[in-house]
Design a protein around this motif. Structure first.
Motif, short mmCIF file in Angstrom:
data_model
loop_
_atom_site.label_atom_id
_atom_site.label_comp_id
_atom_site.label_asym_id
_atom_site.label_seq_id
_atom_site.Cartn_x
_atom_site.Cartn_y
_atom_site.Cartn_z
N TYR A 29 10.79 0.53 0.06
CA TYR A 29 11.18 0.16 1.42
C TYR A 29 12.09 1.23 1.99
O TYR A 29 13.09 1.60 1.38
N SER A 103 3.67 -7.57 1.21
CA SER A 103 4.62 -6.47 1.01
C SER A 103 4.00 -5.13 1.37
O SER A 103 4.65 -4.29 2.00
N LEU A 107 5.21 -2.51 4.15
CA LEU A 107 5.49 -1.12 3.84
C LEU A 107 4.63 -0.18 4.68
O LEU A 107 5.08 0.89 5.10
N LYS A 110 6.11 0.22 8.03
CA LYS A 110 7.36 0.97 8.03
C LYS A 110 7.15 2.45 7.71
O LYS A 110 7.84 3.31 8.25
#
Length: 212
Positions: A29, A103, A107, A110
């Motif tokens: 992250y 998740s 990710l 991001k």
């Protein structure tokens, strides 16, 4: 805290895998790194990405072996499907996979470049066919597929408002009529040769009149 109550029912190995999976995601992250050059990743970060790919490959291999067997048993009857679903829900498929998919999507939003470097996303695509076959056995699937879908709220009021007119009211509208109507405060638009009144939708639209 509520999730921890369910962890007591999981095996120690499954709980360890879940914690390991979360650790990988947390390491990938992105943090606010001042002075970092865009699209450049440290060897440690690339190493974690490579580890995530290996972990995903092993997980997908296991799930790819389990789901065909689960499908073959679940297709016997609705009762078999319910029993198999409970087993799958407590296996890696029901515990690790959903959180891993969410998740990875997070990710990807991001840091898409890093996730492309890691190469874990294509591995998940191989499970789509197995998951689709299993989900098609769910009772009520045919009913859900045949139901008309409609957006609630704004879109629902739009489709059920004054813009829906009876076929008896359909008539030929000239371009000059449309322009005069819009000059007087109306909101007619032409799509594929048909005139639509979107005045009611204009007041509810979040995009603004210019886009409409």
């Amino acid at each position: 805290m509520d999730q921890e109550l369910y962890s007591k029912e999981r095996s120690a190995s499954l709980d360890l895998l879940l914690r390991f999976q979360r650790l990988l995601v947390s390491k990938l992250y992105p943090a606010d790194c001042v002075g970092q050059v865009p699209n450049t990743y440290s060897p440690d970060l690339l190493g974690v990405g490579s580890l995530l790919k290996k972990y995903t490959a092993l997980l997908c291999t296991h799930i790819g072996d389990i789901l065909p067997v689960a499908t073959s048993v679940a297709c016997t009857s609705h009762r078999h499907f319910a029993e198999v679903s409970c087993v799958v829900d407590g296996d890696l498929t029901g515990i690790l996979l959903p959180e891993l998919v969410v998740s990875i999507v997070l990710l990807l939003s991001k840091n898409a470049g890093l996730m492309q470097e890691a190469g874990a996303i294509p591995l998940l695509a191989g499970l789509l066919e197995h998951l689709d076959r299993f989900n098609h056995l769910a009772p009520g699937k045919e009913r859900d597929d045949n139901e008309d879908l409609a957006w609630p709220g704004i879109m629902g009021s739009f489709f059920t408002g004054q813009s829906c007119r009876n076929n008896e009211e359909v008539t030929l509208i000239r371009k000059a009529d449309l322009e005069n109507h819009n000059k007087d405060g109306g909101f007619w638009t032409v799509i594929d040769g048909k005139v639509y009144d979107i005045k009611d939708f204009q007041t509810q639209s979040l995009t603004g009149s210019s886009i409409l």
